[in-house]
Write a protein that holds these residues in place. Structure first.
Motif, PDB file in Angstrom:
ATOM      1  N   ASP A 161      43.773  63.804   6.353  1.00 38.90           N
ATOM      2  CA  ASP A 161      43.281  63.852   7.732  1.00 38.90           C
ATOM      3  C   ASP A 161      43.169  62.406   8.205  1.00 38.90           C
ATOM      4  N   VAL A 162      44.124  61.980   8.999  1.00 40.91           N
ATOM      5  CA  VAL A 162      44.090  60.641   9.576  1.00 40.91           C
ATOM      6  C   VAL A 162      43.490  60.758  10.977  1.00 40.91           C
ATOM      7  N   PRO A 163      42.291  60.199  11.216  1.00 41.30           N
ATOM      8  CA  PRO A 163      41.644  60.321  12.523  1.00 41.30           C
ATOM      9  C   PRO A 163      42.532  59.813  13.656  1.00 41.30           C
ATOM     10  N   GLU A 164      42.303  60.358  14.829  1.00 42.65           N
ATOM     11  CA  GLU A 164      43.140  60.012  15.976  1.00 42.65           C
ATOM     12  C   GLU A 164      43.132  58.519  16.267  1.00 42.65           C
ATOM     13  N   ASP A 165      41.980  57.858  16.115  1.00 43.27           N
ATOM     14  CA  ASP A 165      41.932  56.426  16.403  1.00 43.27           C
ATOM     15  C   ASP A 165      42.799  55.628  15.429  1.00 43.27           C
ATOM     16  N   GLU A 166      42.914  56.114  14.203  1.00 38.35           N
ATOM     17  CA  GLU A 166      43.775  55.451  13.239  1.00 38.35           C
ATOM     18  C   GLU A 166      45.249  55.666  13.584  1.00 38.35           C
ATOM     19  N   LEU A 167      45.597  56.887  13.995  1.00 41.77           N
ATOM     20  CA  LEU A 167      46.976  57.173  14.393  1.00 41.77           C
ATOM     21  C   LEU A 167      47.394  56.330  15.588  1.00 41.77           C
ATOM     22  N   GLU A 168      46.456  56.115  16.511  1.00 42.89           N
ATOM     23  CA  GLU A 168      46.768  55.309  17.686  1.00 42.89           C
ATOM     24  C   GLU A 168      47.057  53.854  17.293  1.00 42.89           C
ATOM     25  N   LYS A 169      46.335  53.347  16.292  1.00 43.37           N
ATOM     26  CA  LYS A 169      46.585  51.988  15.824  1.00 43.37           C
ATOM     27  C   LYS A 169      47.978  51.862  15.199  1.00 43.37           C
ATOM     28  N   LEU A 170      48.414  52.940  14.565  1.00 46.92           N
ATOM     29  CA  LEU A 170      49.694  52.915  13.861  1.00 46.92           C
ATOM     30  C   LEU A 170      50.882  53.214  14.762  1.00 46.92           C
ATOM     31  N   ALA A 171      50.604  53.752  15.942  1.00 43.96           N
ATOM     32  CA  ALA A 171      51.687  54.165  16.849  1.00 43.96           C
ATOM     33  C   ALA A 171      52.496  52.960  17.330  1.00 43.96           C
TER      34      ALA A 171
END
Length: 247
Positions: free
Chosen positions: A237-247
Motif C-alpha cells: 500500500d503506497v500512500p497517495e502522497d508517496e505516489l505523487e512524489k514518484l509521478a
C-alpha cells in the motif's frame, strides 16, 4: 459480503501507466492464444478466452488482432507457452506474485531474478508468499458504471462475495468457481466489464514509503516491462502522497 472498502495498489497502477502499445498488444495476444488453445476458440464456451477478449477490448485492441490471436491457437506455427508463477519479496518486505506465459522458463526465471536483485528484492521459492493471498475472481468496472451503492446492489444480486469502490472504479470479487457466472450476471445489469480475471487478493497490506516506495515502483515497472510477464500482484500500500512524489 463487504462493501465500500478501500482498494489501492494490489495491482500497480492498472492501466494508468500504459506500456508501449505494441508490447501491450503482444501480451494480450499471447493470453488470447493460450486461452483459445486450452479450450474451445469460442468465447461463449470458454470463460478464460472471453475474459482475455474483454481485457483486449478495454485496451482498444483492434478486432483483427483479436481474431488473429484466436486463429493462431489452431495454426501449425502456434508457440507453446507455459504458465508460470514466481514469488518473491520486494523493498519494505512486501510480497509479490508474478504470473508469466513463457516459451523458455530458464530465460524468464533469470530475468525475474535479476529484476528483483537489482531493485532491493529477492526471488523466493514457490509458495514463499502465496500463502498470504487468496486466489479469487476479479471483475472491474470504471467509476462511470455508477456509484458505490449501485455497484454493491448489482454485485449482491449477481452473487459476488465482496465489492471495493473508490474514485478509480469498482472491484468486484468472487470465488474462482463463480467468476464466469457472476460476470455474466453483472454484464446483464451493468454492461460489459472493463476487466474479468483471476487475481491474487492479499490478506493484509504493508504500507511502503520513502526510498522503499521508489525502489518498489521501479521493481514493478521492470517486471511489467518483461515480455513474458502477464500480471504483477502484491500486498503493498503506497500512500497517495508517496505516489505523487514518484509521478
Amino acid at each position: 459480503m463487504a462493501g465500500h472498502s478501500k482498494y489501492k495498489n494490489i495491482m500497480y497502477r492498472k492501466g494508468a501507466q500504459d506500456k508501449k502499445r505494441s508490447a501491450l498488444f503482444s501480451k494480450l495476444s499471447r493470453e488470447i492464444t493460450v486461452a483459445a488453445k486450452m479450450g474451445l476458440p469460442d468465447p461463449d464456451a470458454n470463460a478464460r478466452l472471453r475474459a482475455a477478449i474483454i481485457a483486449a477490448r478495454a485496451q482498444s485492441m483492434p478486432k483483427d488482432n483479436i481474431q488473429r490471436a484466436i486463429d493462431k491457437a489452431s495454426g501449425s506455427d502456434a508457440e507453446n507457452y507455459e504458465e508460470m508463477r514466481y514469488e518473491g519479496f520486494g523493498p519494505g518486505g512486501v510480497a509479490i506474485i508474478v504470473e508469466a506465459l513463457t516459451d523458455n522458463r530458464n530465460r524468464t526465471a533469470t530475468n525475474l531474478r535479476t529484476a528483483f536483485s537489482k531493485n532491493g528484492g529477492n526471488l523466493g521459492a514457490s509458495g514463499s508468499v502465496s500463502h498470504g493471498f487468496e486466489r479469487m475472481g476479479l471483475i472491474e468496472y470504471p467509476a462511470s458504471a455508477g456509484d458505490a451503492d449501485k455497484l454493491f446492489e448489482a454485485a449482491s444480486e449477481a452473487g459476488a462475495e465482496d465489492v471495493e469502490s473508490d474514485e478509480g472504479g469498482h472491484r468486484i470479487w468472487t470465488s474462482v468457481e463463480n467468476l464466469h457466472e457472476v460476470s455474466r450476471a453483472l454484464e446483464a445489469l451493468l454492461g460489459e466489464a472493463e476487466g474479468t480475471k483471476l487475481a491474487w487478493k492479499p490478506s493484509t497490506e504493508v504500507e511502503v514509503r520513502g526510498d522503499d516506495a521508489a525502489s518498489l515502483m521501479k521493481l514493478i515497472d521492470t517486471l511489467d516491462e518483461d515480455d513474458d510477464v502477464q500480471t504483477v500482484w502484491g500486498n503493498y500500500d503506497v500512500p497517495e502522497d508517496e505516489l505523487e512524489k514518484l509521478a
